[in-house]
Design an enzyme around this catalytic site. Structure first.
Site, PDB file in Angstrom:
ATOM      1  N   ASP A  85      49.373  76.070 -65.011  1.00 33.29           N
ATOM      2  CA  ASP A  85      50.837  76.050 -65.065  1.00 33.29           C
ATOM      3  C   ASP A  85      51.313  75.531 -66.421  1.00 33.29           C
ATOM      4  O   ASP A  85      50.654  74.677 -67.021  1.00 33.29           O
ATOM      5  CB  ASP A  85      51.368  75.157 -63.932  1.00 33.29           C
ATOM      6  CG  ASP A  85      52.833  75.410 -63.655  1.00 33.29           C
ATOM      7  OD1 ASP A  85      53.392  76.398 -64.174  1.00 33.29           O
ATOM      8  OD2 ASP A  85      53.438  74.621 -62.918  1.00 33.29           O
ATOM      9  N   GLY A  86      52.441  76.044 -66.864  1.00 30.45           N
ATOM     10  CA  GLY A  86      53.058  75.504 -68.067  1.00 30.45           C
ATOM     11  C   GLY A  86      53.109  76.460 -69.256  1.00 30.45           C
ATOM     12  O   GLY A  86      53.552  76.072 -70.338  1.00 30.45           O
ATOM     13  N   ASN A  87      52.685  77.702 -69.060  1.00 27.43           N
ATOM     14  CA  ASN A  87      52.733  78.666 -70.180  1.00 27.43           C
ATOM     15  C   ASN A  87      54.161  78.869 -70.680  1.00 27.43           C
ATOM     16  O   ASN A  87      54.409  78.927 -71.887  1.00 27.43           O
ATOM     17  CB  ASN A  87      52.210  80.037 -69.742  1.00 27.43           C
ATOM     18  CG  ASN A  87      50.734  80.031 -69.427  1.00 27.43           C
ATOM     19  OD1 ASN A  87      50.044  79.063 -69.718  1.00 27.43           O
ATOM     20  ND2 ASN A  87      50.256  81.108 -68.826  1.00 27.43           N
ATOM     21  N   GLY A  88      55.076  79.033 -69.724  1.00 25.11           N
ATOM     22  CA  GLY A  88      56.468  79.320 -70.081  1.00 25.11           C
ATOM     23  C   GLY A  88      57.073  78.184 -70.881  1.00 25.11           C
ATOM     24  O   GLY A  88      57.694  78.395 -71.933  1.00 25.11           O
ATOM     25  N   TRP A 141      55.533  75.901 -72.556  1.00 24.64           N
ATOM     26  CA  TRP A 141      54.844  75.788 -73.854  1.00 24.64           C
ATOM     27  C   TRP A 141      55.526  76.692 -74.885  1.00 24.64           C
ATOM     28  O   TRP A 141      55.764  76.291 -76.021  1.00 24.64           O
ATOM     29  CB  TRP A 141      53.378  76.184 -73.661  1.00 24.64           C
ATOM     30  CG  TRP A 141      52.488  75.999 -74.842  1.00 24.64           C
ATOM     31  CD1 TRP A 141      51.744  74.894 -75.139  1.00 24.64           C
ATOM     32  CD2 TRP A 141      52.237  76.956 -75.879  1.00 24.64           C
ATOM     33  NE1 TRP A 141      51.037  75.100 -76.301  1.00 24.64           N
ATOM     34  CE2 TRP A 141      51.318  76.361 -76.784  1.00 24.64           C
ATOM     35  CE3 TRP A 141      52.682  78.246 -76.140  1.00 24.64           C
ATOM     36  CZ2 TRP A 141      50.842  77.015 -77.917  1.00 24.64           C
ATOM     37  CZ3 TRP A 141      52.215  78.897 -77.279  1.00 24.64           C
ATOM     38  CH2 TRP A 141      51.308  78.285 -78.143  1.00 24.64           C
ATOM     39  N   ARG A 188      58.455  83.721 -73.349  1.00 20.14           N
ATOM     40  CA  ARG A 188      57.474  83.217 -72.389  1.00 20.14           C
ATOM     41  C   ARG A 188      56.155  83.990 -72.474  1.00 20.14           C
ATOM     42  O   ARG A 188      55.086  83.446 -72.243  1.00 20.14           O
ATOM     43  CB  ARG A 188      58.053  83.312 -70.966  1.00 20.14           C
ATOM     44  CG  ARG A 188      59.231  82.368 -70.732  1.00 20.14           C
ATOM     45  CD  ARG A 188      59.846  82.619 -69.359  1.00 20.14           C
ATOM     46  NE  ARG A 188      58.864  82.453 -68.305  1.00 20.14           N
ATOM     47  CZ  ARG A 188      58.565  81.281 -67.747  1.00 20.14           C
ATOM     48  NH1 ARG A 188      59.185  80.173 -68.123  1.00 20.14           N
ATOM     49  NH2 ARG A 188      57.667  81.210 -66.793  1.00 20.14           N
ATOM     50  N   HIS A 245      51.980  83.030 -72.255  1.00 21.96           N
ATOM     51  CA  HIS A 245      50.891  83.613 -71.461  1.00 21.96           C
ATOM     52  C   HIS A 245      49.736  84.041 -72.355  1.00 21.96           C
ATOM     53  O   HIS A 245      48.571  83.914 -71.983  1.00 21.96           O
ATOM     54  CB  HIS A 245      51.413  84.800 -70.636  1.00 21.96           C
ATOM     55  CG  HIS A 245      52.445  84.394 -69.615  1.00 21.96           C
ATOM     56  ND1 HIS A 245      52.280  83.311 -68.791  1.00 21.96           N
ATOM     57  CD2 HIS A 245      53.657  84.921 -69.292  1.00 21.96           C
ATOM     58  CE1 HIS A 245      53.348  83.184 -67.997  1.00 21.96           C
ATOM     59  NE2 HIS A 245      54.195  84.152 -68.297  1.00 21.96           N
ATOM     60  N   LEU A 287      27.734  81.734 -64.327  1.00 25.40           N
ATOM     61  CA  LEU A 287      28.983  81.155 -63.807  1.00 25.40           C
ATOM     62  C   LEU A 287      29.669  82.214 -62.954  1.00 25.40           C
ATOM     63  O   LEU A 287      29.756  83.375 -63.366  1.00 25.40           O
ATOM     64  CB  LEU A 287      29.907  80.768 -64.979  1.00 25.40           C
ATOM     65  CG  LEU A 287      31.325  80.333 -64.605  1.00 25.40           C
ATOM     66  CD1 LEU A 287      31.339  78.916 -64.029  1.00 25.40           C
ATOM     67  CD2 LEU A 287      32.263  80.367 -65.830  1.00 25.40           C
ATOM     68  N   ARG A 291      51.855  70.020 -56.728  1.00 25.21           N
ATOM     69  CA  ARG A 291      51.825  70.801 -55.484  1.00 25.21           C
ATOM     70  C   ARG A 291      50.735  71.863 -55.555  1.00 25.21           C
ATOM     71  O   ARG A 291      50.207  72.161 -56.631  1.00 25.21           O
ATOM     72  CB  ARG A 291      53.194  71.416 -55.181  1.00 25.21           C
ATOM     73  CG  ARG A 291      53.793  72.207 -56.314  1.00 25.21           C
ATOM     74  CD  ARG A 291      55.131  72.843 -55.910  1.00 25.21           C
ATOM     75  NE  ARG A 291      55.738  73.480 -57.070  1.00 25.21           N
ATOM     76  CZ  ARG A 291      56.720  72.951 -57.793  1.00 25.21           C
ATOM     77  NH1 ARG A 291      57.248  71.795 -57.466  1.00 25.21           N
ATOM     78  NH2 ARG A 291      57.185  73.589 -58.859  1.00 25.21           N
ATOM     79  N   GLU A 339      39.111  67.291 -54.264  1.00 28.73           N
ATOM     80  CA  GLU A 339      39.792  66.217 -54.973  1.00 28.73           C
ATOM     81  C   GLU A 339      40.878  66.855 -55.837  1.00 28.73           C
ATOM     82  O   GLU A 339      40.630  67.876 -56.486  1.00 28.73           O
ATOM     83  CB  GLU A 339      38.802  65.448 -55.865  1.00 28.73           C
ATOM     84  CG  GLU A 339      37.729  64.727 -55.097  1.00 28.73           C
ATOM     85  CD  GLU A 339      38.276  63.604 -54.222  1.00 28.73           C
ATOM     86  OE1 GLU A 339      39.277  62.979 -54.627  1.00 28.73           O
ATOM     87  OE2 GLU A 339      37.723  63.373 -53.137  1.00 28.73           O
TER      88      GLU A 339
HETATM   89  C1  FPP Z   1      51.922  79.726 -65.140  1.00 28.29           C
HETATM   90  O1  FPP Z   1      52.766  79.286 -66.190  1.00 28.29           O
HETATM   91  C2  FPP Z   1      51.081  80.825 -65.559  1.00 28.29           C
HETATM   92  C3  FPP Z   1      51.083  82.101 -65.012  1.00 28.29           C
HETATM   93  C4  FPP Z   1      51.962  82.517 -63.907  1.00 28.29           C
HETATM   94  C5  FPP Z   1      50.221  83.154 -65.519  1.00 28.29           C
HETATM   95  C6  FPP Z   1      48.821  82.760 -65.826  1.00 28.29           C
HETATM   96  C7  FPP Z   1      48.294  83.693 -66.816  1.00 28.29           C
HETATM   97  C8  FPP Z   1      47.523  83.366 -67.846  1.00 28.29           C
HETATM   98  C9  FPP Z   1      46.996  81.993 -68.097  1.00 28.29           C
HETATM   99  C10 FPP Z   1      47.210  84.434 -68.809  1.00 28.29           C
HETATM  100  C11 FPP Z   1      45.822  84.880 -68.919  1.00 28.29           C
HETATM  101  C12 FPP Z   1      45.066  84.944 -67.673  1.00 28.29           C
HETATM  102  C13 FPP Z   1      43.943  85.684 -67.538  1.00 28.29           C
HETATM  103  C14 FPP Z   1      43.145  85.554 -66.290  1.00 28.29           C
HETATM  104  C15 FPP Z   1      43.488  86.601 -68.590  1.00 28.29           C
HETATM  105  P1  FPP Z   1      54.323  79.419 -65.987  1.00 28.29           P
HETATM  106  O2  FPP Z   1      54.752  80.719 -66.540  1.00 28.29           O
HETATM  107  O3  FPP Z   1      54.666  79.208 -64.546  1.00 28.29           O
HETATM  108  O4  FPP Z   1      54.829  78.235 -66.868  1.00 28.29           O
HETATM  109  P2  FPP Z   1      56.158  77.360 -66.634  1.00 28.29           P
HETATM  110  O5  FPP Z   1      55.938  76.565 -65.372  1.00 28.29           O
HETATM  111  O6  FPP Z   1      56.183  76.486 -67.842  1.00 28.29           O
HETATM  112  O7  FPP Z   1      57.318  78.294 -66.563  1.00 28.29           O
END
Ligand code: FPP
Length: 244
Positions: free
Chosen positions: A16-19, A21, A29, A33, A127, A190, A203
């Site tokens: 979580d947290g890409n957006g 970032w 956003r 990703h 893995l 959560r 855990e």
């Molecule tokens: C959550 O951050 C992230 C996602 C919904 C997408 C996850 C996708 C990747 C990490 C890209 C690459 C993945 C693969 C398997 C190649 P968010 O968008 O909810 O962030 P925010 O909470 O800050 O809005």
């Protein structure tokens, strides 16, 4: 690097947290990703190097379709691109790739590539990398129940024989040990409908680090925290120490 005393066999991660970032950098956003994909690569490598047997990543939940169409489209593009660019390297590193979730919702071209990647890497042993896409823990339990119901209707299963063991055997990842450690980045505390059943005794580790910033160092911090947990599985601490 000193390996922690107790290493989880199976690590599951809610990335979580890409957006946020990207937003902090005043960028779209989708750029978050893309940065998240690099963090995926780093985590896969770090898990493999540390001898973790299974890594399960939550990449796209059943609920993520509710995001703006543009963002969903960008994520699909990213998945397609990642499949093309990463699979050979994963294969070269003996990583077995598996997608879990309702794959039928994806465009045929994407689904075909997912299935091809699973076939290509099926015999790898270094893995087991599971990527949850259009996955929901409730969906998983419902599909397991449906499978058992169909067996019962066919006359292959007596409903009185349905127990936890039989249901668990129909869930995604039933052939793998359940997650020992769940990591969630991005500061929320959560489970968000991830592996609801399979996480029963995991855990939980939460960090404010945003997913694109999650690296080998951050993984080691999570592994270190895990190594200090006492896993009792319903027993008392005294019982555990007496067995040791
Ligand atoms: C959550 O951050 C992230 C996602 C919904 C997408 C996850 C996708 C990747 C990490 C890209 C690459 C993945 C693969 C398997 C190649 P968010 O968008 O909810 O962030 P925010 O909470 O800050 O809005």
């Amino acid at each position: 690097m000193n390996a922690p005393a107790t290493l989880p066999r199976h690590v599951a991660i809610i990335m979580d947290g890409n957006g946020r970032w990207a937003e902090r950098r005043h960028r779209p956003r989708s750029m978050g990703h893309r940065a998240g994909q690099k963090a995926v690569r780093a985590s896969v490598r770090a898990c493999r190097e540390r001898g973790i047997a299974v890594l399960t990543l939550f990449a796209f939940s059943s609920e993520n379709w509710r995001r703006p169409q543009e963002e969903v489209g960008a994520l699909m593009e990213l998945f397609l691109h990642a499949l093309d660019s990463e699979v050979e390297e994963l294969h070269g590193n003996s990583v077995r790739l598996r997608f879990i979730g309702a794959l039928e919702a994806f465009a045929p071209s994407l689904r075909e590539r997912m299935l091809a990647a699973m076939r290509r890497t099926a015999d790898n042993t270094a893995l087991a990398l599971n990527v949850a896409v259009n996955y929901g823990g409730r969906w998983d339990i419902a599909q397991a129940a449906r499978t058992l119901a169909l067996e019962a209707v066919r006359g292959d299963l007596d409903p009185v024989d349905i127990d936890e063991h039989r249901l668990a055997a129909q869930l995604c990842l039933a052939d793998l040990p359940p997650p020992d450690l769940l990591i969630r980045t991005g500061g929320e505390h959560r489970i968000s409908n991830f592996l609801l059943w399979q996480l029963a005794y995991a855990e939980l580790y939460f960090t404010d680090t945003l997913w694109p910033d999650f690296d080998a160092h951050a993984l080691d911090a999570a592994l270190d925290a895990y190594s200090h947990r006492e896993r009792r599985f319903g027993r008392t601490g005294t019982q555990l120490r007496a067995r040791a």
